[in-house]
Design an enzyme around this catalytic site. Structure first.
Site, short mmCIF file in Angstrom:
data_model
loop_
_atom_site.label_atom_id
_atom_site.label_comp_id
_atom_site.label_asym_id
_atom_site.label_seq_id
_atom_site.Cartn_x
_atom_site.Cartn_y
_atom_site.Cartn_z
N ASP A 8 0.44 -1.38 -0.09
CA ASP A 8 -0.02 -0.33 0.42
C ASP A 8 1.12 0.82 0.27
O ASP A 8 1.83 1.24 0.34
CB ASP A 8 -1.08 0.19 1.89
CG ASP A 8 -1.80 0.94 1.61
OD1 ASP A 8 -2.31 1.43 0.09
OD2 ASP A 8 -2.13 1.74 2.64
N ASP A 10 -0.42 5.34 0.90
CA ASP A 10 -0.55 6.00 1.69
C ASP A 10 -0.73 5.41 3.29
O ASP A 10 -1.39 4.35 3.58
CB ASP A 10 -1.93 6.80 1.51
CG ASP A 10 -1.69 7.18 0.37
OD1 ASP A 10 -1.16 8.67 -0.32
OD2 ASP A 10 -2.45 6.63 -0.70
N THR A 16 1.38 10.07 3.24
CA THR A 16 0.16 10.95 2.56
C THR A 16 -1.31 10.67 4.39
O THR A 16 -2.04 11.63 4.01
CB THR A 16 -0.03 10.67 1.40
OG1 THR A 16 0.58 9.52 1.69
CG2 THR A 16 0.19 11.28 0.96
N LYS A 44 -9.59 5.02 6.47
CA LYS A 44 -8.06 4.93 5.85
C LYS A 44 -8.26 3.58 4.60
O LYS A 44 -8.93 2.38 4.70
CB LYS A 44 -7.51 4.55 6.51
CG LYS A 44 -6.34 5.50 7.26
CD LYS A 44 -5.48 5.31 8.12
CE LYS A 44 -4.78 6.09 9.17
NZ LYS A 44 -4.43 6.39 9.95
N GLY A 45 -6.92 4.00 3.60
CA GLY A 45 -7.42 2.54 2.50
C GLY A 45 -8.66 2.41 1.68
O GLY A 45 -8.96 1.83 0.42
N ARG A 48 -11.63 7.22 -2.79
CA ARG A 48 -12.42 8.27 -2.30
C ARG A 48 -13.70 8.44 -2.38
O ARG A 48 -14.51 9.36 -1.30
CB ARG A 48 -12.32 9.88 -3.42
CG ARG A 48 -11.94 11.04 -3.29
CD ARG A 48 -11.83 11.60 -4.60
NE ARG A 48 -10.44 11.44 -5.22
CZ ARG A 48 -9.68 11.20 -7.04
NH1 ARG A 48 -11.16 12.59 -7.08
NH2 ARG A 48 -8.42 11.13 -6.53
N SER A 113 -1.80 0.56 -4.58
CA SER A 113 -3.21 1.93 -4.23
C SER A 113 -4.55 1.65 -4.42
O SER A 113 -4.72 1.81 -5.60
CB SER A 113 -2.41 3.27 -3.63
OG SER A 113 -2.65 3.83 -3.27
N ALA A 114 -5.25 3.00 -3.52
CA ALA A 114 -6.36 2.14 -3.62
C ALA A 114 -6.42 4.08 -4.28
O ALA A 114 -7.61 4.27 -4.87
CB ALA A 114 -7.58 2.47 -2.51
N SER A 115 -5.53 4.89 -4.18
CA SER A 115 -5.19 6.66 -5.01
C SER A 115 -5.37 6.10 -6.11
O SER A 115 -4.28 5.69 -6.55
CB SER A 115 -4.25 6.94 -3.88
OG SER A 115 -3.95 7.95 -4.34
N ARG A 116 -6.33 6.76 -6.94
CA ARG A 116 -5.62 7.43 -8.20
C ARG A 116 -4.86 8.53 -8.24
O ARG A 116 -4.26 8.93 -9.04
CB ARG A 116 -7.06 8.57 -8.17
CG ARG A 116 -8.11 7.82 -8.25
CD ARG A 116 -8.76 6.26 -9.33
NE ARG A 116 -9.62 5.98 -9.69
CZ ARG A 116 -10.63 5.17 -8.67
NH1 ARG A 116 -10.51 4.36 -8.12
NH2 ARG A 116 -12.01 4.63 -9.35
N ASN A 117 -4.45 9.40 -6.84
CA ASN A 117 -2.90 10.30 -7.11
C ASN A 117 -2.11 9.42 -6.97
O ASN A 117 -0.69 9.95 -7.23
CB ASN A 117 -3.22 10.65 -6.00
CG ASN A 117 -4.88 12.40 -6.26
OD1 ASN A 117 -4.47 12.67 -7.40
ND2 ASN A 117 -5.33 12.10 -5.18
N LYS A 144 -10.83 -1.90 -1.44
CA LYS A 144 -10.74 -2.66 -0.05
C LYS A 144 -11.79 -2.43 0.84
O LYS A 144 -12.28 -1.39 0.92
CB LYS A 144 -9.38 -1.69 0.41
CG LYS A 144 -7.93 -1.97 -0.28
CD LYS A 144 -6.56 -0.99 -0.26
CE LYS A 144 -5.94 -0.65 -0.79
NZ LYS A 144 -4.59 -0.18 -0.73
N GLU A 168 -0.03 -2.94 4.88
CA GLU A 168 -0.98 -2.05 5.27
C GLU A 168 -0.89 -1.27 6.43
O GLU A 168 -0.36 -2.20 7.67
CB GLU A 168 -1.95 -2.49 5.25
CG GLU A 168 -3.04 -2.73 2.81
CD GLU A 168 -3.47 -1.62 3.00
OE1 GLU A 168 -3.72 -0.94 3.41
OE2 GLU A 168 -4.04 -2.10 1.47
N ASP A 169 -1.68 -0.05 6.37
CA ASP A 169 -1.65 0.30 7.14
C ASP A 169 -2.59 0.62 7.98
O ASP A 169 -3.32 1.13 9.45
CB ASP A 169 -1.36 1.72 7.76
CG ASP A 169 -1.95 3.26 6.16
OD1 ASP A 169 -2.42 2.36 5.33
OD2 ASP A 169 -2.50 3.51 6.61
#
Ligand code: G6P
Ligand code: MG
Length: 214
Positions: A8, A10, A16, A44-45, A48, A113-117, A144, A168-169
């Protein structure tokens, strides 16, 4: 033996998680929704729109689809402002070393990562070339805690789940790793991450040899 480590981003490789929290907190404050770090754990995770829905539900609010999109982009704008000056110095201590250790041991590495960024962020952090694959979260049906993104990584690497280790965090991330049938390393607080197979305080404590020979 394991053949790949699925990371993961972030909260695992860079801080972040705090920038995401600050942006959600600002949105929650504007909406009059009570929101603190404990409430944030559930976000978290989570992707958006999923995170926004959790926040709205927490405040007992429902909004029309257009406002929902607008709220999500506002949050993302604040988040992007917060990370615009990010560079290699914003990696957590030990993050680059962990990725290099995976490489040096002849294992493969994936970003889940789930992040589009995430693609832009790993470029800025200077670690993009340390991943064999970066799974596009938009390409998987469920975020997730569903296992999809980790299963997609295994599929792309042509490995069975038991050859993959996930890091993972977030509780939702640990649940996703387990749902995929993989060994889960949690980064952070053992009480928050009680479901993980192993919990270490930070990525600086990641010792590949502890898991590689398991
Ligand atoms: C990560 C973070 C979440 C964030 C999600 C989507 O999983 O842990 O806090 O909501 O990515 O990020 P995005 O950058 O696409 O809004
Ligand atoms: Mg995370």
């Amino acid at each position: 033996p394991i053949s790949a480590v699925l990371f993961d981003l972030d909260g695992v490789l860079t801080d972040t998680a705090h920038a995401h929290y600050a942006a959600w907190k600002r949105l929650a404050d504007e909406l009059g929704v009570p929101f603190d770090e404990a409430t944030n754990e559930a976000l978290k995770g989570v992707d958006r729109m999923g995170s926004l829905d959790l926040l709205l539900r927490h405040g007992g609010l429902s909004v029309d689809p257009e406002s929902r999109d607008a709220l999500a982009s506002r949050k993302n704008g604040w988040y992007l402002d917060a990370i615009q000056a990010y560079g290699p110095a914003d990696l957590f201590p030990g993050a680059r070393e962990a990725l290099c250790a995976v490489r040096d041991a002849g294992l493969r590495s994936a970003l889940c990562s789930a992040s589009r960024n995430a693609p832009a962020l790993i470029d800025r952090l200077g670690i993009a070339d340390l991943f064999d694959i970066v799974v596009d979260p938009a390409s998987v049906p469920h975020g997730k805690p569903a296992p999809d993104i980790f299963l997609a990584a295994a599929r792309q690497l042509d490995l069975s789940a038991d050859r993959c280790l996930g890091v993972e965090d977030a509780p939702a991330g640990v649940a996703a790793i387990h749902a995929a049938g993989m060994f889960a390393i949690g980064i952070g607080d053992p009480q928050v991450l009680s479901d993980a197979d192993r919990v270490i305080p930070s990525i600086a404590d990641f010792r590949l040899e502890d898991y590689h020979a398991r």
